[in-house]
Write an enzyme that holds these catalytic residues in place. Structure first.
Site, short mmCIF file in Angstrom:
data_model
loop_
_atom_site.label_atom_id
_atom_site.label_comp_id
_atom_site.label_asym_id
_atom_site.label_seq_id
_atom_site.Cartn_x
_atom_site.Cartn_y
_atom_site.Cartn_z
NE ARG A 40 47.07 9.15 40.88
CZ ARG A 40 47.78 10.21 41.19
NH1 ARG A 40 48.54 10.79 40.31
NH2 ARG A 40 47.76 10.68 42.40
CD GLU A 48 40.49 10.62 45.32
OE1 GLU A 48 39.70 9.91 44.64
OE2 GLU A 48 41.72 10.45 45.29
NE ARG A 83 45.95 4.43 40.35
CZ ARG A 83 45.51 5.49 41.03
NH1 ARG A 83 44.39 6.08 40.69
NH2 ARG A 83 46.20 5.97 42.04
#
Length: 182
Positions: A40, A48, A83
């Protein structure tokens, strides 16, 4: 106090999920010859895929990083989906010398193009220099009405969009097989 980068890895980006998430194959001496990391990008939040500019953001991050070498500078802690939180440094397309390798911060480039948000809540993750660069890049993108800022104040930040769309598969797709190290 900013969270200092704790791990530096040389990797190859093998996939891009959206405008702030990628998968990289890295040579990591701590975990053997090669590991895969779901990353990330630190200190930004991109739209998104179901949002306006979501696909464009993914496409732009892909153009910057996919199938290219990257230097990751990762934090100690992973995000809530497992992540790795990292700054990703890539070689600019215009680079023809080794002296400019890994000099482009992909997260900063996404902000400059108006395809991600920087929020003051991210400031604690950054050095004073990074905070200034990220805030300036976003301010300039807004002034130029670049990318999602073309919508002005109508652009919905991804954290608000996710709150209003609780069934969106973001968490499931981000965490599927995405421990910090695979």
């Amino acid at each position: 106090m900013p969270i200092a980068a704790t791990t530096s890895l040389l990797c190859l980006v093998i996939a891009v999920s959206d405008g702030d998430t990628l998968k990289a194959r890295c040579q990591d001496p701590r975990h053997g010859p090669e590991t895969t990391h779901v990353v990330r990008l630190a200190s930004i939040d991109a739209p998104e895929r179901g949002q306006p500019y979501g696909w464009r953001s993914k496409k732009t991050l892909s153009e910057l990083t996919l199938r290219k070498p990257v230097r990751l500078e990762c934090r100690k802690k992973d995000d809530r989906y497992g992540r790795s939180l990292c700054n990703a440094w890539v070689t600019p397309a215009s680079c023809t010398r080794t002296s400019c390798e890994f000099t482009l911060d992909a997260g900063l480039a996404m902000l400059t193009q108006g395809l991600a948000w920087w929020e003051p809540r991210f400031a604690r993750e950054q050095t004073a220099q990074q905070r200034g660069q990220y805030e300036f890049a976003q301010t300039e993108a807004k002034a130029r009405r670049a990318g999602l800022w073309r919508e002005g104040d109508k652009a919905v930040p991804p954290w608000e969009w996710r709150r209003d769309h609780p069934g969106w598969p973001h968490a499931a797709s981000a965490s599927a097989g995405s421990g910090a190290n695979q």
